[in-house]
Structures are given as structure tokens and as C-alpha cells.
Design a protein around this motif. Sequence first.
Motif, short mmCIF file in Angstrom:
data_model
loop_
_atom_site.label_atom_id
_atom_site.label_comp_id
_atom_site.label_asym_id
_atom_site.label_seq_id
_atom_site.Cartn_x
_atom_site.Cartn_y
_atom_site.Cartn_z
N SER A 1 -1.75 42.25 52.43
CA SER A 1 -3.02 43.53 52.54
C SER A 1 -4.15 42.73 53.19
O SER A 1 -4.57 42.01 52.84
CB SER A 1 -2.61 43.54 51.25
N LYS B 1 1.60 41.85 49.24
CA LYS B 1 -0.17 41.38 48.95
C LYS B 1 -0.47 40.51 50.02
O LYS B 1 -1.98 40.58 49.86
CB LYS B 1 0.11 40.55 47.23
N ARG C 1 -8.28 42.87 51.85
CA ARG C 1 -8.81 42.25 50.75
C ARG C 1 -9.93 42.59 51.41
O ARG C 1 -11.01 43.00 50.14
CB ARG C 1 -8.78 41.04 51.23
N GLU D 1 -6.25 51.37 50.33
CA GLU D 1 -5.60 50.90 49.15
C GLU D 1 -3.95 51.56 49.53
O GLU D 1 -2.99 51.16 48.83
CB GLU D 1 -5.81 50.99 47.99
N ASN E 1 -2.28 50.16 51.80
CA ASN E 1 -1.86 48.18 51.70
C ASN E 1 -0.26 48.61 51.00
O ASN E 1 0.01 47.58 50.62
CB ASN E 1 -3.29 47.94 50.92
N LEU F 1 -0.66 48.83 59.32
CA LEU F 1 -2.00 48.73 58.53
C LEU F 1 -2.99 49.75 59.36
O LEU F 1 -3.36 50.85 58.54
CB LEU F 1 -2.55 47.73 58.05
#
Length: 226
Positions: free
Chosen positions: A183, A180, A185, A172, A175, A107
Motif C-alpha cells: 500500500s 498492507k 504510505r 486509501e 490501497n 494502484l
Amino acid sequence: EGYGLTETTAALTANLPEAQKVGTVGRPIQGTSVRVADDGELLFRGGQVFVGYWNNDEATAETKDAQGWFHTGDVGELDDEGFVRITGRKKEILVTAGGKNVAPAVLEDRLRAHHLVDQCVVVGDGQPFIAALVTLDEETLPGWAEQHGKSRDLKDLADDHDLRSEIEAAVEEANKAVSKAESIRRFAIVPCSWTEEGGQLTPSLKLKRGVVVREHRDDIDALYVR
């Protein structure tokens, strides 16, 4: 709460009835010494720490130094009252409260690819979800601010709606590379720079995760109290 590893016969620290602090794993038990290495790793020494791995001198040398300090592989803090707080893992694998293993580098690399992002650190070890702190690129930011009629002051821009929308789009996009559960938040833009001179980056410009987490403990806590 307490803390320990197989190599330390379990107990290293514990919150006791007469000495407790929520959010920590307590103070070292009697006869145990603790210190925090320059990179934030927790080191312990005491009678319960193992002599070494069976028939594996190489692994022993990597884990236990010449002074007898056991390198736990965990990153943490030691407060003024002697209480220990675990803040992460040196190998940079986060484990959420739900038990999901998350490799933050995936990420972070994708977020840093955005032209407005300088550095970022993904957090969430022991937390219900993954979040991130982001710093802004001071070279590209002035051009963006001028184009959008914004102040160039980092403190003003940290909460700017349009800028947050730009960073949210970058989050986004990042991600998309993970599930999920892995990811991001929530995120926060911090109005500062992480540098080698400031102690947040190594000479090879790698992020010192433990240092950043310690310095921005309040910013990280704020991500989980909304």
C-alpha cells in the motif's frame, strides 16, 4: 556497492576505494561502456557481456542489439561524473527494501480513476515502503477550487489541506486493492502536468516511468526523509 547480472559475468559497475558516491552503484569497470536509452533503460557493452543465450536466438535478439549493447531491463541514470544510479525496472515491478514485489499499475489505475487526479506514478523500488507522486486534472480542478473557495493556481493547491484530504481518500481507496505491504504510505502532489509534448507520456499516453523518476528525483527523495 556494485552492479551486474548473470549475463554480464556479474560486474558492470563498482564503487572503488578511490572513487565512491553514496546512492550509486559506481562507475563502469575498465573496458565497459554504458549509455541510457531514450526510455531510461541502462545499456552496457564490454568483454564481460555474454555472446547470447544457449540455443535461443530469439531471446538473444531481444536482449542484445546489433551494436552489441546489452539491454539490462533496469532503468537508471548516468551523472556528469560517470556514476550510475539504478532507479527502477523497465517491466515496472517494484521491489521494496523488505523484498516485497509490487505491481504499480494496480494502484496507479485506481488513483487515476479519481476525478481530481490526472496522472500518478508509484515509487518504492529499494525503499522501505511504497509512495506516490500525483498530478492534478486541470479540467476538473477549477470547478473543485471554485466550489471550495480556493485558488486555481496549482502551486497554491499542492499543499492545500482540503485538497490533500481528497487525494488521501483516493489513496486509501486504491490501497484496498493491495496488501498492507504493497500500500501507498506517503504521497506528494506535484504542481505540473505530464504530457507527450513534455516527454513524460508516450504517443499512446502511457507514462514514461523512467523519465518521470529522473525529473522528480528530489520530490521522491523527500518522501523518504521525513
